[in-house]
Design a protein around this motif. Structure first.
Motif, PDB file in Angstrom:
ATOM      1  N   ARG A  21       0.747  -1.128   0.017  1.00 47.40           N
ATOM      2  CA  ARG A  21       0.118  -0.100   0.062  1.00 47.40           C
ATOM      3  C   ARG A  21       0.810   1.376  -0.047  1.00 47.40           C
ATOM      4  O   ARG A  21       1.813   1.536   0.814  1.00 47.40           O
ATOM      5  N   ASN A  22       0.324   2.127  -0.866  1.00 43.01           N
ATOM      6  CA  ASN A  22       1.163   3.473  -0.904  1.00 43.01           C
ATOM      7  C   ASN A  22       0.619   4.569   0.159  1.00 43.01           C
ATOM      8  O   ASN A  22      -0.158   3.797   1.170  1.00 43.01           O
ATOM      9  N   GLY A  71      -3.042   4.900   0.941  1.00 42.55           N
ATOM     10  CA  GLY A  71      -3.573   3.531   1.372  1.00 42.55           C
ATOM     11  C   GLY A  71      -4.024   2.834   0.050  1.00 42.55           C
ATOM     12  O   GLY A  71      -4.893   1.778   0.227  1.00 42.55           O
ATOM     13  N   LYS A  72      -3.531   3.025  -1.182  1.00 42.27           N
ATOM     14  CA  LYS A  72      -3.957   2.399  -2.315  1.00 42.27           C
ATOM     15  C   LYS A  72      -3.048   1.263  -2.420  1.00 42.27           C
ATOM     16  O   LYS A  72      -1.849   1.249  -2.448  1.00 42.27           O
ATOM     17  N   PHE A  73      -3.659  -0.010  -2.734  1.00 46.86           N
ATOM     18  CA  PHE A  73      -2.888  -1.208  -3.033  1.00 46.86           C
ATOM     19  C   PHE A  73      -2.477  -1.185  -4.365  1.00 46.86           C
ATOM     20  O   PHE A  73      -3.165  -1.191  -5.330  1.00 46.86           O
TER      21      PHE A  73
END
Length: 124
Positions: free
Chosen positions: A36-37, A40-42
């Motif tokens: 996750r960045n 919070g994006k996978f």
């Protein structure tokens, strides 16, 4: 979904007479760039899906264990099974996970046990 247990073969030997059940897993292997960045994006790279078939063997006699144990101890096996996710018969080159069995008493049969057969290659 009903799967005919006699459709499961290891090294050409039908396992149906030895089995209680079969469980199918489709495990994903992700690349090292996965996670996750800060938002919070996978993200990441899916390397592939590696099927695993977990077989539960019934109580076996000593003679039956003499047939099954060398298969489980070998470095690789050829597993043929009906894959419910693709609705087709598949043949995989596999390795097994660790396995064990136990006897609660000194009897001629061990307790039921399971062993995982894990694909050496990703699903195609």
């Amino acid at each position: 979904m009903f799967i005919e247990k006699d459709s499961i073969k290891i090294n050409g030997i039908s396992m149906g007479q030895y089995l209680l059940s079969a469980k199918y897993e489709y495990n994903k292997l992700w690349g090292s760039d996965t996670g996750r960045n800060l938002a919070g994006k996978f993200t990441g790279t899916l390397v592939g899906i590696f099927p695993k078939v977990i077989l539960t063997f019934r109580k076996l006699t000593i003679a039956e264990m003499n047939i099954i144990a060398p298969i489980l101890d070998s470095a690789n096996q050829t597993l043929t099974y009906y894959d419910p996710s693709t609705n087709a018969t598949k043949t995989l080159s596999t390795y097994t996970g660790d396995w064990n069995y136990e006897n609660h008493e000194i009897v001629t049969k061990n307790e039921s046990f399971e062993c995982s057969f894990i694909s050496r290659e990703r699903r195609r």
